[in-house]
Enzyme design. Structure first.
Site, PDB file in Angstrom:
ATOM      1  N   ILE A 192      -0.259   1.290 -15.969  1.00  0.00           N
ATOM      2  CA  ILE A 192      -0.689   2.635 -15.653  1.00  0.00           C
ATOM      3  C   ILE A 192      -1.346   2.667 -14.262  1.00  0.00           C
ATOM      4  O   ILE A 192      -1.876   1.652 -13.795  1.00  0.00           O
ATOM      5  CB  ILE A 192      -1.712   3.147 -16.698  1.00  0.00           C
ATOM      6  CG1 ILE A 192      -2.928   2.241 -16.793  1.00  0.00           C
ATOM      7  CG2 ILE A 192      -1.070   3.339 -18.034  1.00  0.00           C
ATOM      8  CD1 ILE A 192      -4.028   2.758 -17.722  1.00  0.00           C
ATOM      9  N   ASN A 193      -1.293   3.850 -13.643  1.00  0.00           N
ATOM     10  CA  ASN A 193      -2.141   4.097 -12.487  1.00  0.00           C
ATOM     11  C   ASN A 193      -3.571   4.291 -13.020  1.00  0.00           C
ATOM     12  O   ASN A 193      -3.819   4.146 -14.218  1.00  0.00           O
ATOM     13  CB  ASN A 193      -1.634   5.344 -11.730  1.00  0.00           C
ATOM     14  CG  ASN A 193      -2.044   5.317 -10.265  1.00  0.00           C
ATOM     15  OD1 ASN A 193      -3.162   4.913  -9.931  1.00  0.00           O
ATOM     16  ND2 ASN A 193      -1.157   5.742  -9.387  1.00  0.00           N
ATOM     17  N   ASN A 246     -12.232   4.595  -7.412  1.00  0.00           N
ATOM     18  CA  ASN A 246     -11.920   4.754  -5.994  1.00  0.00           C
ATOM     19  C   ASN A 246     -11.350   6.139  -5.779  1.00  0.00           C
ATOM     20  O   ASN A 246     -10.674   6.697  -6.637  1.00  0.00           O
ATOM     21  CB  ASN A 246     -10.947   3.680  -5.512  1.00  0.00           C
ATOM     22  CG  ASN A 246      -9.506   4.098  -5.659  1.00  0.00           C
ATOM     23  OD1 ASN A 246      -8.975   4.843  -4.814  1.00  0.00           O
ATOM     24  ND2 ASN A 246      -8.859   3.665  -6.726  1.00  0.00           N
ATOM     25  N   LYS A 273       0.830  -1.208   0.000  1.00  0.00           N
ATOM     26  CA  LYS A 273       0.000   0.000   0.000  1.00  0.00           C
ATOM     27  C   LYS A 273       0.868   1.263   0.000  1.00  0.00           C
ATOM     28  O   LYS A 273       1.830   1.349   0.766  1.00  0.00           O
ATOM     29  CB  LYS A 273      -0.887  -0.050   1.247  1.00  0.00           C
ATOM     30  CG  LYS A 273      -1.766   1.156   1.464  1.00  0.00           C
ATOM     31  CD  LYS A 273      -2.990   1.131   0.578  1.00  0.00           C
ATOM     32  CE  LYS A 273      -3.800   2.433   0.770  1.00  0.00           C
ATOM     33  NZ  LYS A 273      -4.411   2.891  -0.477  1.00  0.00           N
ATOM     34  N   CYS A 294      -0.979   9.391  -8.182  1.00  0.00           N
ATOM     35  CA  CYS A 294      -2.241   9.180  -7.477  1.00  0.00           C
ATOM     36  C   CYS A 294      -3.217  10.288  -7.862  1.00  0.00           C
ATOM     37  O   CYS A 294      -2.941  11.463  -7.649  1.00  0.00           O
ATOM     38  CB  CYS A 294      -2.050   9.164  -5.964  1.00  0.00           C
ATOM     39  SG  CYS A 294      -3.623   8.897  -5.123  1.00  0.00           S
ATOM     40  N   GLY A 332      -4.483  -5.665 -10.261  1.00  0.00           N
ATOM     41  CA  GLY A 332      -5.016  -4.661  -9.342  1.00  0.00           C
ATOM     42  C   GLY A 332      -6.418  -4.950  -8.878  1.00  0.00           C
ATOM     43  O   GLY A 332      -6.651  -5.842  -8.060  1.00  0.00           O
ATOM     44  N   LYS A 358       6.028   5.048 -10.902  1.00  0.00           N
ATOM     45  CA  LYS A 358       4.682   4.648 -11.345  1.00  0.00           C
ATOM     46  C   LYS A 358       3.996   5.830 -12.023  1.00  0.00           C
ATOM     47  O   LYS A 358       3.774   6.874 -11.406  1.00  0.00           O
ATOM     48  CB  LYS A 358       3.837   4.151 -10.170  1.00  0.00           C
ATOM     49  CG  LYS A 358       2.481   3.618 -10.614  1.00  0.00           C
ATOM     50  CD  LYS A 358       1.824   2.735  -9.577  1.00  0.00           C
ATOM     51  CE  LYS A 358       0.517   2.164 -10.082  1.00  0.00           C
ATOM     52  NZ  LYS A 358      -0.121   1.302  -9.089  1.00  0.00           N
ATOM     53  N   ASN A 396       5.799   0.586  -2.217  1.00  0.00           N
ATOM     54  CA  ASN A 396       5.206   1.706  -2.932  1.00  0.00           C
ATOM     55  C   ASN A 396       5.195   2.926  -2.011  1.00  0.00           C
ATOM     56  O   ASN A 396       4.726   2.851  -0.884  1.00  0.00           O
ATOM     57  CB  ASN A 396       3.786   1.351  -3.375  1.00  0.00           C
ATOM     58  CG  ASN A 396       3.168   2.431  -4.238  1.00  0.00           C
ATOM     59  OD1 ASN A 396       2.848   3.518  -3.766  1.00  0.00           O
ATOM     60  ND2 ASN A 396       2.995   2.138  -5.521  1.00  0.00           N
ATOM     61  N   GLY A 440      -3.253  -2.775 -15.533  1.00  0.00           N
ATOM     62  CA  GLY A 440      -4.484  -2.118 -15.919  1.00  0.00           C
ATOM     63  C   GLY A 440      -5.478  -3.145 -16.406  1.00  0.00           C
ATOM     64  O   GLY A 440      -5.390  -3.622 -17.529  1.00  0.00           O
TER      65      GLY A 440
END
Lengths: 305, 242
Positions: free
Chosen positions: A192-193, A69, A45, A131, A266, A166, A100, A244
């Site tokens: 990807i984020n 989210n 996390k 983020c 994810g 990231k 992370n 992704g």
């Protein structure tokens, strides 16, 4: 026998599967379900210097083939990660974990990495400059090549371990950010984020998320992620952790053909707690089906020439 | 937590938009009243968490209100339809501090988890008393089932067309040793402020995973941040920040 080994920034992985940060906590919940040592590694996390509650709820919304989210980097802070989570990771995971880290300033990223730098259980740093759920810092570092490079340099100065940046997909040209990170010394990139999204509740006529916008993840974003991995692979020479919308071993192969050395799982962990295990167990079957002897040999295979 | 395949044994409409669904499968992970299950529904990405109304070693019963796409699909599930379900989620109510005369206060679709709790308290030798609140007569359900357990039941309706007119807090008994409640948040808050003993409140929040991984359903408590799905949904009165 098929070979699922890959090497990520000099560290060997028995398979390329990496549960993605934010969907796997610090491993506790999943360690009660299966032996985590079957994983390539997992990315814990996103950890910041100070404890964070994150954004007000509701911070989850359903979408077609995915979810939004707006958690906003909830985490116990690096000190508690050092005193409670790392000792527990030592008990539940014998491999090296991916750490992370998040931040709101270049100094914060550097400070968190510095505090974690000597932890032997950590094999890689994954630096979240993407983020979408924090109002300052976070994604803004990942949307400006100059800032992305500055974070990369600051973090690299604090550790000898491999640093993976990231990246955010919420940019005009992800290759520009990728190239800037590589030039600044990044050892790898993960992408990807989540994509910025929004949903409205028709009964209240207001956004579902308290934070209004949130990060969109799940199978719906897979083609976007594949395209970006493909583009970044053509631009940089450092390894890519692709992610992704991964739901299956077939998806893993698809990401690797686009240029990913390892593949993150994810949102699927959240709807199917055994997803990562299932994908790993299914990889040999899928490799045989498509005549793949070694995963290492297919990385970037979809590119011409 | 356990993942398993459950099949629809029966589906019954209780009111205009409230349904009772009985599912057959492995219920061995369900250990406390107030826990919930998380149902995978074809065509939807996230599972749908629903609190357990009752269970035995072969079936689990849930009662839900149709509020969106997921519950609408569930309300039309044919007999023998199979669902992938996570069971044994959440902490559930603790029987430990109930005392001799625990008070159970439920509102709307917050009523169901109190049913299995009531049975467990009776088995323990307690003498529970029950207050159930609804908006109006047409929305009342489970009253007869509670009465069949032989406990005193008071029903309130906001419109006053059935039972006592008003809110559950207008009908709380004077003597009770502990309280258990579940319902909409304004009701929980009113119960919290109207009760003079310790007790337990069950909360609701939009969830991602339902098993503690995503941090989607966090709430602030006196003891720090809690995940409603993991350290809840039941919180001790002393933990609630009101």
């Amino acid at each position: 026998m098929v070979n699922t080994n890959v090497t990520l920034c000099g560290e060997s992985l028995s398979n390329p599967i990496i549960p993605a940060s934010g969907t796997f906590g610090y491993g506790r919940e999943f360690s009660e379900l299966y032996d985590l040592d079957i994983l390539g590694t997992f990315s814990f996390k996103g950890t910041t210097l100070l404890p964070r509650f994150g954004n007000p709820t509701p911070r989850i919304a359903e979408c077609p083939d995915g979810m939004l989210n707006s958690v906003g980097l909830q985490n116990p802070g690096v000190e508690k990660v050092l005193s409670e989570e790392i000792p527990n990771i030592r008990k539940i995971f014998r491999k090296k974990v991916m750490a992370n880290v998040g931040g709101f300033s270049i100094e914060e990223y550097a400070a968190v990495v510095k505090k974690l730098s000597d932890v032997p259980e950590i094999g890689w740093f994954e630096v979240n400059i993407s983020c979408p759920n924090v109002h300052s810092g976070g994604m803004s570092f990942g949307t400006d090549p100059r800032l992305a490079a500055e974070v990369t340099r600051a973090v690299k100065a604090e550790t000898d371990k491999p640093v993976i940046m990231k990246l955010s997909p919420n940019v005009t040209d992800i290759t520009a950010i990728a190239a800037a990170c590589e030039k600044a010394g990044a050892d790898g990139l993960s992408l990807i984020n989540t994509l910025m999204g929004l949903r409205v509740n028709l009964r209240t006529k207001k956004p579902v998320l308290h934070n209004i916008k949130g990060g969109f993840s799940g199978p719906a974003i897979k083609p976007v992620a594949l395209r970006m991995v493909y583009e970044v692979y053509e631009t940089v020479g450092i390894p890519i952790v692709g992610m992704g919308g991964v739901q299956s071993a077939e998806d893993v192969v698809e990401f690797m053909l686009c240029g990913a050395t390892a593949v993150g799982v994810g949102a699927q962990n959240l709807v199917d707690p055994y997803a990562s295990k299932r994908i790993i167990e299914d990889l040999p079957r899928v490799m045989k089906k498509y005549n793949i002897q070694s995963l290492n040999e297919i990385i970037g295979g979809a590119h011409h020439g | 937590m356990k993942q398993g395949i459950f099949s629809v044994k029966s589906l019954e409409r209780l009111t205009n938009d409230v349904y009772k669904l009985v599912l057959s499968g492995d219920t061995s992970e369900i250990r406390a009243a107030g826990q919930f299950i998380n149902i995978k529904i074809d065509g939807l990405f996230l599972r749908r968490p629903i609190s357990v109304c009752d269970y035995n070693d072969r079936t689990v019963t849930v009662i839900f209100k149709v509020v969106g796409k997921g519950t609408e699909i569930l309300s039309k599930a044919a007999e023998n339809t199979e669902f992938d379900i996570l069971t044994g989620l959440g902490n559930g109510y603790s029987l430990e501090n109930a005392g001799d005369r625990p008070l159970l206060v439920g509102g709307g679709v917050g009523v169901p988890p109190l049913y299995n709790l009531c049975k467990k308290l009776l088995e323990k030798g307690c003498r529970p008393q029950v207050v159930l609140g609804f908006n109006q007569k047409s929305e009342v359900f489970l009253e007869d089932e509670f009465k069949a357990l032989g406990v005193p039941v008071t029903v309130t309706t906001v419109l006053g067309d059935y039972g006592k007119k008003g809110f559950v807090t207008d009908a709380l008994p004077k003597d009770y040793t502990y309280f258990y409640t579940c319902g909409p948040e304004p009701m929980l808050k009113a119960v919290y402020h109207s009760t003079n003993t310790s007790g337990e409140l069950s909360f609701e929040e939009r969830m991602g995973c339902g098993f503690g991984a995503c941090m989607g359903c966090s709430c602030k408590t006196k003891y720090g941040s809690f995940r409603i799905c993991k350290q809840g949904p039941v919180l001790l009165k002393e933990a609630v920040l009101w």
